[in-house]
Design a protein around this motif. Sequence first.
Motif: not given
Length: 72
Positions: A3, A27-28, A30-31, A34, A56, A59
């Motif tokens: 990441i 953090i982008s 996009e991440k 998700s 985290k 994710r």
Amino acid sequence: MAIFVGKIGKGITCSISDCSEIAIRSISNEKLDSARLKISGARRSYLCKRHYKEFKKKRRETRRIDKWRWSV
Ligand SMILES: [Zn+2]
């Protein structure tokens, strides 16, 4: 999967709704998306220590669910 996170300057606050902690990571979106965390606007978001941990964790959960779904 690695990441990507960038180091950020002091004084930037967390991008999560209703959180005003000092951010430690950028953090982008996009991440973040998700990981299903609510964020506002910009292409890059900033997370405080607490939300970075949560990010985290989510994710991991998301990926585990995906694995289950696809292995059925
Ligand atoms: Zn936060």
